[in-house]
Write a protein that holds these residues in place. Structure first.
Motif, PDB file in Angstrom:
ATOM      1  N   VAL A 124       0.887  -1.041  -0.039  1.00 40.38           N
ATOM      2  CA  VAL A 124      -0.001  -0.130   0.032  1.00 40.38           C
ATOM      3  C   VAL A 124       0.990   1.175  -0.033  1.00 40.38           C
ATOM      4  O   VAL A 124       1.949   1.013   0.571  1.00 40.38           O
ATOM      5  CB  VAL A 124      -1.076   0.167   1.394  1.00 40.38           C
ATOM      6  N   TRP A 125       0.358   2.302  -0.656  1.00 38.85           N
ATOM      7  CA  TRP A 125       1.210   3.564  -0.730  1.00 38.85           C
ATOM      8  C   TRP A 125       1.102   4.257   0.795  1.00 38.85           C
ATOM      9  O   TRP A 125       0.702   5.421   0.759  1.00 38.85           O
ATOM     10  CB  TRP A 125       0.854   4.466  -1.742  1.00 38.85           C
ATOM     11  N   ASP A 126       1.110   3.783   1.777  1.00 38.21           N
ATOM     12  CA  ASP A 126       1.084   4.419   2.862  1.00 38.21           C
ATOM     13  C   ASP A 126       2.604   4.863   3.688  1.00 38.21           C
ATOM     14  O   ASP A 126       3.632   4.828   2.760  1.00 38.21           O
ATOM     15  CB  ASP A 126       0.498   3.725   4.100  1.00 38.21           C
ATOM     16  N   ALA A 127       2.614   6.029   4.265  1.00 37.91           N
ATOM     17  CA  ALA A 127       3.711   6.585   4.771  1.00 37.91           C
ATOM     18  C   ALA A 127       5.019   5.863   5.274  1.00 37.91           C
ATOM     19  O   ALA A 127       5.948   6.045   4.752  1.00 37.91           O
ATOM     20  CB  ALA A 127       3.522   7.493   6.119  1.00 37.91           C
ATOM     21  N   ARG A 128       4.757   4.546   6.041  1.00 41.01           N
ATOM     22  CA  ARG A 128       5.931   3.850   6.397  1.00 41.01           C
ATOM     23  C   ARG A 128       6.467   3.162   5.395  1.00 41.01           C
ATOM     24  O   ARG A 128       7.839   3.107   5.134  1.00 41.01           O
ATOM     25  CB  ARG A 128       5.321   3.000   7.460  1.00 41.01           C
ATOM     26  N   LEU A 129       5.641   2.672   4.407  1.00 46.18           N
ATOM     27  CA  LEU A 129       5.988   1.691   3.285  1.00 46.18           C
ATOM     28  C   LEU A 129       6.846   2.663   2.030  1.00 46.18           C
ATOM     29  O   LEU A 129       7.812   2.351   1.595  1.00 46.18           O
ATOM     30  CB  LEU A 129       4.870   0.796   2.533  1.00 46.18           C
ATOM     31  N   THR A 130       6.052   3.728   2.050  1.00 46.99           N
ATOM     32  CA  THR A 130       6.669   4.668   0.995  1.00 46.99           C
ATOM     33  C   THR A 130       8.094   5.327   1.459  1.00 46.99           C
ATOM     34  O   THR A 130       8.948   5.365   0.678  1.00 46.99           O
ATOM     35  CB  THR A 130       5.725   5.973   0.769  1.00 46.99           C
ATOM     36  N   SER A 131       8.115   5.863   2.454  1.00 49.67           N
ATOM     37  CA  SER A 131       9.588   6.188   3.170  1.00 49.67           C
ATOM     38  C   SER A 131      10.332   5.360   3.234  1.00 49.67           C
ATOM     39  O   SER A 131      11.764   5.619   3.235  1.00 49.67           O
ATOM     40  CB  SER A 131       9.269   6.890   4.610  1.00 49.67           C
ATOM     41  N   THR A 132      10.229   3.818   3.419  1.00 52.34           N
ATOM     42  CA  THR A 132      11.290   2.829   3.283  1.00 52.34           C
ATOM     43  C   THR A 132      11.614   2.595   1.825  1.00 52.34           C
ATOM     44  O   THR A 132      12.736   2.518   1.621  1.00 52.34           O
ATOM     45  CB  THR A 132      10.571   1.684   3.978  1.00 52.34           C
ATOM     46  N   LEU A 133      10.817   2.638   1.007  1.00 53.23           N
ATOM     47  CA  LEU A 133      11.033   2.832  -0.420  1.00 53.23           C
ATOM     48  C   LEU A 133      11.998   3.999  -0.988  1.00 53.23           C
ATOM     49  O   LEU A 133      12.771   3.743  -1.393  1.00 53.23           O
ATOM     50  CB  LEU A 133       9.862   2.793  -1.622  1.00 53.23           C
ATOM     51  N   VAL A 134      11.808   5.117  -0.241  1.00 56.64           N
ATOM     52  CA  VAL A 134      12.499   6.344  -0.469  1.00 56.64           C
ATOM     53  C   VAL A 134      13.983   5.837   0.061  1.00 56.64           C
ATOM     54  O   VAL A 134      15.150   6.280  -0.517  1.00 56.64           O
ATOM     55  CB  VAL A 134      11.939   7.568   0.166  1.00 56.64           C
ATOM     56  N   LEU A 135      13.987   5.166   1.468  1.00 59.00           N
ATOM     57  CA  LEU A 135      15.355   4.968   1.900  1.00 59.00           C
ATOM     58  C   LEU A 135      16.136   4.136   0.768  1.00 59.00           C
ATOM     59  O   LEU A 135      17.480   4.440   0.509  1.00 59.00           O
ATOM     60  CB  LEU A 135      15.264   4.105   3.167  1.00 59.00           C
TER      61      LEU A 135
END
Lengths: 248, 67
Positions: A124-135
């Protein structure tokens, strides 16, 4: 203390000291991880809600924690390099990125595999997953920037700056579960709070986190050692060392 | 402890999820171990090639000088 710091900053001393540390850390990492994996797979009780999928946590949580820590250490190496111009810090920065990237990838992959049976979706494009993808993209960005630039000095400075700017992402990952509405559960591990799970599940998690840290440090050092040989190959001590290697 | 070997692999029907997670972890760990070892071998081999190249150049120069 300062003297010791400086000695460790010299490639030759680092190479010598790490020659003893790598086998030590590697052995400890192997033993710790083996213990942790057997514990997690065979002895941890199945969760009353999640059943056996909870065992994925023992890969997912440590990889996410150590991935973020490795980013932090990479950025600190960048700061040290920019301020004191210590060459070893640049090597450390370069060598942390690929290890951190693979650990982030592992956290994302196991997260997806865990998400499917528990949330009903891989992603899901939620904050935790998206920010980890950014990492992950930050690690890859640091690697790409270095290979794209020709001058070692300027490439080092650029990747250090990118690593430092990317530090902004770490608190976003950490607090994303509190700031935004998210599917992801709150932190499993905290230095301040009491653990949110019983000790028979929590202690093996600590063992795995320790194992992942030991592994990270062992691999980081191995990479730094190979890179030192490459960068210092025209110095007397590396020539001598490699001559011994060729003779074998 | 699981009751049987079969139950251990089945993981209450979630075997595929659990085992694939651990398998991916194994792959990623293996890659991380192999990569620096390969890099080291590569650096040593590269250095050896450079030494031979330099030695050949030196011999050639000596021969030219003796003529």
């Amino acid at each position: 203390m300062w003297n010791w710091f400086h000695r460790l900053g010299a490639p030759k001393s680092f190479y010598e000291i790490s020659g003893y540390l790598v086998p030590l850390l590697g052995t400890l990492a192997a033993l710790t991880l083996l213990t942790g994996v057997v514990w997690a797979l065979a002895f941890v009780p199945a969760d009353y809600q999640q059943g056996n999928t909870v065992r994925i946590m023992y890969i997912h949580v440590p990889s996410a924690i150590v991935a973020q820590s490795s980013y932090m250490m990479m950025a600190i190496a960048g700061i040290v390099f920019l301020i004191w111009r210590i060459k070893l810090a640049d090597v450390a920065l370069e060598c942390a990125a690929p290890v951190g990237a693979t650990l982030t990838l592992l956290a994302l992959a196991t997260g997806a595999i865990w998400g499917k049976p528990t949330w009903g979706t891989w992603w899901v494009w939620d904050a935790r997953l998206t920010s980890t993808l950014v990492l992950l993209f930050l690690f890859l960005g640091v690697m790409a920037l270095r290979s794209a630039m020709s001058g070692r000095e300027s490439a080092g400075r650029a990747s250090a700056m990118l690593a430092i700017v990317g530090l902004v992402n770490l608190p976003i990952i950490k607090y994303s579960v509190d700031w935004w509405f998210t599917l992801h559960q709150p932190s499993s591990l905290s230095l301040m709070k009491k653990p949110a799970m019983p000790p028979e599940m929590f202690i093996p998690l600590l063992v795995m986190v320790l194992g992942f840290y030991l592994f990270f440090f062992a691999i980081w050092m191995m990479r730094i050692r190979a890179e030192i040989l490459e960068r210092e190959q025209r110095t007397g001590w590396v020539r001598e060392l490699l001559a011994g290697e060729h003779a074998r | 402890m699981p009751d049987s070997v079969a139950a251990f692999f089945d993981m209450g029907g979630h075997g595929l999820y659990v085992w694939s997670s651990y398998f991916i972890a194994l792959l990623i760990f293996a890659w991380n171990v192999v990569q620096p070892l390969r890099r080291r071998r590569q650096v040593v081999a590269e250095h050896r090639r450079r030494l031979t190249r330099e030695a050949t150049v030196r011999e050639a120069t000596v021969e030219e000088g003796s003529e």
